[in-house]
Scaffold this active site. Structure first.
Site: not given
Ligand SMILES: Cc1ncc(C[n+]2csc(CCOP(=O)(O)OP(=O)(O)O)c2C)c(N)n1
Length: 640
Positions: A285, A371, A399
């Site tokens: 990253k 979630e 969600r």
């Protein structure tokens, strides 16, 4: 050796078709230019940086090898797709990223044929790509489908639900696992550990053995390509992985910044004869930009910044953010109550819970991008006597709706929902807007639903939630900074279902839920100036409603306005239902509801979005005047 052209290669590449005309030896230079262009653009716009930097080579290789857009490429989350946008006809608009009227910060179907699927919420890519692959198979079309999914996104159950069905795609589905060992924060959980072990301790295969094993599945003479680099051969391993158990042909791990490895491997999986493939690519990253590589968050999301120094434009200061106020208030609760604990779904810094984690490491649970699990886990904690605060952005809690209904509300378990990013959120646009939580939560029996009008109210609401043991309770608050009110030194437990009158008048009553209160007060000043004496009430609770207060205000005012930062079905619907059920609307009462319009609003600054939504003070004045048939007045006049 390929001669380096005088003009930048990137200037000759508008679409992937141009890219495919380049010689393989030119791709390194192109990737370097692509990276520089991305850094320059995000320096001007702000946005997601680290993830895109990590996939520059991967993006180049995918578009070089696959026949996009006929081959369908789905980027998971889509926050890493800026290099993809530059290579797919959008370079001229890349400096409009996330600005009003500009490019979206995610992939979007309406933006380009190269974005076959809109993303932003994580872990949808394999399901969508599977859909493309199966549709092509049924139609006898040649296209492949490629899902690029990060190791963070791989932590969500949905990715496994999709892989569990992937056999249906045959050889048309290719999953590229982009493993940079980072989510927004460092990744968590067993899967992350598993991937790390795959990368670090796979037994290296001998070249001869590798070629023999691969020849059965992969059509191209991979061993020749492999000869280019020993590491490539050593890095290739297969068999026995979790992914193989799920029916994938696993290839990897391979170096995602080495085009000499990426290109032949992708060519091979493209041409593989049978079954879905998973290519495990290891990337870094923030790759190639020193300030990002050095940053703890690898510059996941940045403000505008100076490209030379990497220094980000500091926000103007001012009042603390709602997120911060929430975190501080929760820490104060945890200080005195050992049962208070907090749950985040891969958003420790976004929710402010990174601070909580430092103070109470044993009571902060980062469950990954999960979630649904977060909510049911919180329900279990609550059922066992803990006081869990489940801090999830409004948009991501969508969600977990079934878990909220089935595991929390029906069992009346005292889970505390801290709903950040409620209302419009600006640059992240429609996918991230917190528009629906009041609608979907306040319709549930047992739930108490509050909205903070300012940061002091938020402190009271955290305290109220902590004290509320009789069932589930939610409080919502927006993105950004508070309004600058003093924070209470001693938080209060608010009486459940009771609002407060902030200003008394006699002709117009504005019933506000949440941070539109400031606009309501401005509108009240303007209405008063016109001789229309205005009451403003902050209802605090949409569930239960303050029926007594609403009855009184309806009985004593000519015009009643409800205003909220949410979609239809929220406060307005609840007030209207109550009023009409009680016959209060049979009297010629002028009642109007102000809420978000029934559209998915595009990204822009939050101020402009609220203006477009018609939820600012001038719109309130206009609505009142129209209700009273003062036709001469409109938004323009009210503004002046
Ligand atoms: C359902 C959902 N929850 C949370 C988020 C917020 N979010 C955006 S990117 C991200 C991390 C993704 O990590 P990874 O897939 O590894 O991609 P990387 O940024 O490392 O390339 C998270 C948690 C989201 N987009 N969707």
């Amino acid at each position: 050796m390929t001669a380096i052209p005088a003009t930048p290669l990137l200037d000759t590449v508008d679409t992937p078709a141009d890219l495919r005309r380049l010689a393989p030896g030119q791709l390194r230079q192109l990737a370097d230019e692509l990276r520089a262009e991305m850094i320059s653009a995000v320096g001007q716009t702000g946005g997601h940086l680290g993830s895109g930097l990590g996939v520059v080579e991967l993006t180049t290789a995918i578009h070089y090898v696959f026949n996009t857009p006929e081959d369908r490429l789905v980027w998971d989350v889509g926050h890493q797709a800026y290099p993809h946008k530059i290579l797919t006809g959008r370079r001229s608009r890349i400096r409009t990223l996330r600005q009003g009227g500009g490019l979206s910060g995610f992939t979007k179907r309406s933006e380009s044929e190269y974005d076959p699927f809109g993303t932003a919420h994580s872990s949808t890519s394999i399901s969508a790509a599977l859909g493309f692959a199966v549709a092509n198979k049924l139609a006898g079309k040649p296209g492949k489908a490629i899902a690029v999914i990060g190791d963070g996104a791989m932590s969500a159950g949905m990715a496994y639900e999709a892989m569990n069905n992937a056999e249906a795609a045959g050889n048309r589905l290719i999953v590229i696992l982009n493993d940079n060992d980072m989510s927004i924060a460092p990744p968590v959980g067993g899967l992350s550990g598993y991937l790390a072990r795959l990368v670090s301790s796979r037994p290296f295969l001998e070249l001869r053995e590798l070629a023999k094993k691969l020849s059965r599945r992969l059509p191209r003479p991979l061993h020749q390509a492999a000869k280019k680099t020993d590491e490539f051969a050593r890095g290739m391993a297969m068999g026995g992985t979790l992914f193989e158990e799920l029916g994938f042909y696993y290839v990897g791990p391979i170096d995602g910044h080495n085009l000499d490895q990426l290109i032949p491997v992708l060519e091979n999986v493209r041409d593989a004869a049978e079954g879905p493939c998973l290519v495990h690519v290891v990337t870094q990253k923030g790759k190639g930009y020193a300030p990002a590589e050095a940053a703890a968050d690898k510059y996941h999301g940045v403000q505008k910044f100076d490209v030379i120094t990497g220094e980000q434009v500091k926000s103007a200061g001012g009042p603390p953010s709602y997120t911060n106020v929430f975190a501080q208030a929760l820490m104060a609760e945890a200080q005195t109550d050992p049962t208070v604990c907090a749950i985040t779904a891969a958003m420790p810094s976004g929710t402010g819970l990174d601070k909580f984690a430092k103070a109470f490491p044993d009571r902060l649970f980062d469950v990954g991008i999960a979630e649904q699990h977060a909510v049911t886990f919180a329900a279990g904690l609550a059922a066992q006597g803990m006081r869990p605060f489940c801090a999830i952005y409004s948009t991501f809690l969508q969600r977990a709706y079934d878990q909220v209904v089935h595991d929390v509300a029906i069992q009346n378990l005292p889970v505390r929902f801290a709903i950040d990013r409620a209302g419009l959120v600006g640059a992240d646009g429609a996918t991230h807007a917190g528009s629906f939580d009041v609608t979907y939560l306040a319709s549930l029996p047992n739930l108490v639903v509050m909205a903070a009008a300012d940061e002091a109210e938020l402190v009271h609401m955290v305290h109220t939630a902590a004290a509320h043991d009789s069932g589930p309770i939610a409080f919502r608050y927006p993105r950004g900074n508070g309004v600058g009110v003093a924070l209470p030194t001693v938080p209060e437990v608010l009486p459940i279902g009771k609002g407060r009158v902030v200003r008394e008048g006699s002709k117009v009553a504005i019933l506000s839920l949440g941070t539109r209160l400031a606009e309501a007060l401005k509108a009240a000043d303007q209405l008063d100036a016109r001789g229309l004496s205005t009451t403003v009430a902050d209802l605090r609770f949409v569930k239960p409603l303050d029926d007594d207060l609403i009855r009184r205000l309806i009985a004593t005012h000519e015009v009643v306005i409800t205003i909220e930062e949410g979609a239809i079905g929220g406060l307005g619907a609840h007030v209207l239902t109550m009023a009409s059920d009680e016959g209060l609307t049979d009297t010629g009462l002028k009642i109007r509801t102000m809420r978000l319009p029934d559209v998915f609003q595009d990204h822009d600054s939050p101020e402009k979005q609220y203006d477009q939504a018609g939820l600012n003070a001038p719109h309130i004045v206009d609505t009142v005047l129209k209700a009273l048939r003062h036709n001469s007045a409109g938004v323009q006049e009210a503004r002046a």
